[in-house]
Design a protein around this motif. Structure first.
Motif, PDB file in Angstrom:
ATOM      1  N   ALA A  73       0.835  -1.204   0.000  1.00  0.00           N
ATOM      2  CA  ALA A  73       0.000   0.000   0.000  1.00  0.00           C
ATOM      3  C   ALA A  73       0.867   1.250   0.000  1.00  0.00           C
ATOM      4  N   TRP A  74       1.939   1.247   0.804  1.00  0.00           N
ATOM      5  CA  TRP A  74       2.821   2.417   0.831  1.00  0.00           C
ATOM      6  C   TRP A  74       3.555   2.587  -0.494  1.00  0.00           C
ATOM      7  N   VAL A  75       3.945   1.471  -1.122  1.00  0.00           N
ATOM      8  CA  VAL A  75       4.604   1.557  -2.422  1.00  0.00           C
ATOM      9  C   VAL A  75       3.687   2.239  -3.437  1.00  0.00           C
ATOM     10  N   VAL A  76       2.406   1.844  -3.438  1.00  0.00           N
ATOM     11  CA  VAL A  76       1.438   2.462  -4.359  1.00  0.00           C
ATOM     12  C   VAL A  76       1.289   3.953  -4.058  1.00  0.00           C
ATOM     13  N   VAL A  77       1.199   4.300  -2.768  1.00  0.00           N
ATOM     14  CA  VAL A  77       1.065   5.701  -2.373  1.00  0.00           C
ATOM     15  C   VAL A  77       2.287   6.503  -2.826  1.00  0.00           C
ATOM     16  N   ALA A  78       3.476   5.953  -2.576  1.00  0.00           N
ATOM     17  CA  ALA A  78       4.703   6.658  -2.953  1.00  0.00           C
ATOM     18  C   ALA A  78       4.787   6.851  -4.461  1.00  0.00           C
ATOM     19  N   GLN A  79       4.405   5.830  -5.219  1.00  0.00           N
ATOM     20  CA  GLN A  79       4.437   5.953  -6.681  1.00  0.00           C
ATOM     21  C   GLN A  79       3.426   6.988  -7.169  1.00  0.00           C
ATOM     22  N   ALA A  80       2.264   7.028  -6.517  1.00  0.00           N
ATOM     23  CA  ALA A  80       1.275   8.048  -6.878  1.00  0.00           C
ATOM     24  C   ALA A  80       1.822   9.446  -6.613  1.00  0.00           C
ATOM     25  N   GLY A  81       2.518   9.612  -5.494  1.00  0.00           N
ATOM     26  CA  GLY A  81       3.115  10.905  -5.182  1.00  0.00           C
ATOM     27  C   GLY A  81       4.156  11.321  -6.205  1.00  0.00           C
ATOM     28  N   THR A  82       4.996  10.371  -6.631  1.00  0.00           N
ATOM     29  CA  THR A  82       6.002  10.673  -7.648  1.00  0.00           C
ATOM     30  C   THR A  82       5.348  11.090  -8.961  1.00  0.00           C
ATOM     31  N   ALA A  83       4.308  10.338  -9.351  1.00  0.00           N
ATOM     32  CA  ALA A  83       3.598  10.677 -10.588  1.00  0.00           C
ATOM     33  C   ALA A  83       2.969  12.074 -10.491  1.00  0.00           C
ATOM     34  N   GLY A  84       2.394  12.383  -9.331  1.00  0.00           N
ATOM     35  CA  GLY A  84       1.796  13.693  -9.155  1.00  0.00           C
ATOM     36  C   GLY A  84       2.824  14.810  -9.233  1.00  0.00           C
ATOM     37  N   MET A  85       3.986  14.607  -8.595  1.00  0.00           N
ATOM     38  CA  MET A  85       5.025  15.631  -8.607  1.00  0.00           C
ATOM     39  C   MET A  85       5.518  15.892 -10.027  1.00  0.00           C
ATOM     40  N   LEU A  86       5.756  14.829 -10.784  1.00  0.00           N
ATOM     41  CA  LEU A  86       6.233  14.990 -12.157  1.00  0.00           C
ATOM     42  C   LEU A  86       5.184  15.675 -13.025  1.00  0.00           C
ATOM     43  N   ALA A  87       3.919  15.281 -12.849  1.00  0.00           N
ATOM     44  CA  ALA A  87       2.843  15.904 -13.631  1.00  0.00           C
ATOM     45  C   ALA A  87       2.708  17.386 -13.298  1.00  0.00           C
ATOM     46  N   GLY A  88       2.809  17.726 -12.003  1.00  0.00           N
ATOM     47  CA  GLY A  88       2.711  19.123 -11.603  1.00  0.00           C
ATOM     48  C   GLY A  88       3.846  19.957 -12.152  1.00  0.00           C
ATOM     49  N   ALA A  89       5.070  19.417 -12.105  1.00  0.00           N
ATOM     50  CA  ALA A  89       6.228  20.149 -12.630  1.00  0.00           C
ATOM     51  C   ALA A  89       6.115  20.343 -14.142  1.00  0.00           C
TER      52      ALA A  89
END
Length: 400
Positions: free
Chosen positions: A247-263
């Motif tokens: 579950a944490w791996v999925v959360v962390a990957q979602a955060g990375t995807a969000g950061m890249l998309a925002g940038a």
């Protein structure tokens, strides 16, 4: 982009990837032969010089040509990492020597940061600057993912020493790439300028002259503090209540995807009031804090973290661009060093305070309080008049 901007992007990407390799390399190298205390000593040896020297580095960034300071800082980092590689490849790790070389690395990081910011301002302007900062943030985000993975793979395949060897080579590439950038403006002679103490005081006076800057820096410090709490308590909650480590791996990957998309989006959205976007984007980090505090389902928590980190990715290029545009070029290094100082100091404080707080109050209360604080601190920035008004676009004075 022009060849100069491609060179800037290539050099900063090399430096970002090299920087991302270091923590995992040191952690894996030390834990195999040392203790948790040894690891703490080595990591602290890098952080403390960085914090102590940032004000000095800000003066250097304004006093000398940015490309030369970046060149020197990257070459010192390269030498320190090659020294660490030699230690790791030669046999059992000597913790004191490793800590000393980490301290040299931290000192060089302090000098490289403010000067890298002034270097970006020297070779870009207007809407182009935001696009460049957006690309740099995407590259940094990708490096933060690829660096630990590459360090771990090298550790398993050939040993940590080779990871440090690669790090040294990347810093050398960054030095050769960025050190040769051509910038316009007067030569960077320091003669005839006030002394160090006078320039430091002038830098602080310039910092206090920008209420929008001080308000944002303090609010961003709250964000870094709460991010430290979440990075410590989030995995514990995921394992205990959200379905385990996966579950944490999925959360962390979602955060990375969000950061890249925002940038990526930052350089493409029609942003008329950048600091309003910065404040709202920072406040969005309250969503994952609240989601984990309330132990919402893993999918909801992942979505909240995606939004929160998307805000971080969006705000970073906007914030960098506004600093580079609003702060006079001759004071950019000193003013920007205060921003870096708060950021570097607040995150470790959050990481260190999370476990003791959770031991006393549990995990829910600290995260809920953190959610309220990060939302209140960042949205309150909107009360500052300069934040709500988009100032006239004026080209920054050319840097030497």
């Amino acid at each position: 982009m022009t060849p100069t901007l491609w060179r800037l992007l290539a050099g900063r990407t090399c430096a970002a990837f090299a920087t991302a390799l270091i923590p995992t390399t040191l952690t894996l190298a030390v834990v195999r032969t040392g203790s948790a205390g040894d690891l703490g000593l080595v990591l602290a040896a890098e952080l403390l010089p960085m914090l102590l020297l940032l004000p000095v580095a800000g003066v250097a960034a304004d006093r000398f040509p940015a490309r030369r300071v970046v060149l020197a800082a990257d070459l010192v980092r390269a030498a320190a990492q090659l020294g660490i590689a030699a230690l790791l490849l030669s046999g059992p790790t000597g913790i004191p020597a490793l800590a000393a070389l980490s301290a040299v690395t931290g000192a060089a990081v302090a000098f490289g940061g403010p000067s890298a910011r002034t270097l970006v301002a020297a070779v870009t302007d207007g809407a182009e600057r935001l696009r460049v900062n957006s690309r740099l943030m995407v590259a940094q985000g990708l490096a933060s993912v690829a660096g630990p993975a590459a360090a771990g793979a090298l550790m398993l395949a050939v040993g940590a020493g080779w990871s440090s060897l690669l790090t040294g080579a990347l810093f050398t590439a960054s030095a050769l790439t960025l050190g040769g950038l051509r910038t316009t403006g007067p030569a960077g002679a320091a003669g005839g300028r006030p002394g160090f103490a006078a320039e430091l005081r002038a830098g602080w006076a310039q910092t206090r002259a920008h209420p929008w800057f001080l308000a944002n820096v303090m609010a961003h410090g709250v964000w870094h503090l709460t991010a430290g709490l979440l990075l410590t308590l989030g995995p514990l909650i995921a394992v205990e209540s959200l379905g385990g480590e996966d579950a944490w791996v999925v959360v962390a990957q979602a955060g990375t995807a969000g950061m890249l998309a925002g940038a990526w989006a930052a350089g493409r959205l029609p942003v008329r009031r950048p600091l309003v976007w910065v404040a709202v984007s920072s406040a969005a980090f309250a969503l994952p804090l609240a989601a984990f505090a309330l132990r919402l389902p893993a999918a909801v928590s992942a979505g909240a973290y995606l939004i929160g980190m998307g805000g971080v990715g969006l705000l970073s290029p906007l914030w960098e661009t506004e600093i580079q545009r609003r702060v006079p070029a001759e004071a950019l290094g000193r003013v920007g060093s205060f921003d870096s100082l708060i950021s570097f100091a607040a995150r470790p404080l959050g990481l260190a305070a999370a476990a003791p707080l959770a031991a006393v109050t549990g995990t829910t209360a600290p995260l809920l309080v953190a959610a309220v604080l990060v939302a209140a601190a960042n949205l309150s920035v909107l009360l500052v008049a300069d934040v709500r008004v988009h100032p006239e676009r004026k080209p920054s004075p050319a840097l030497r």
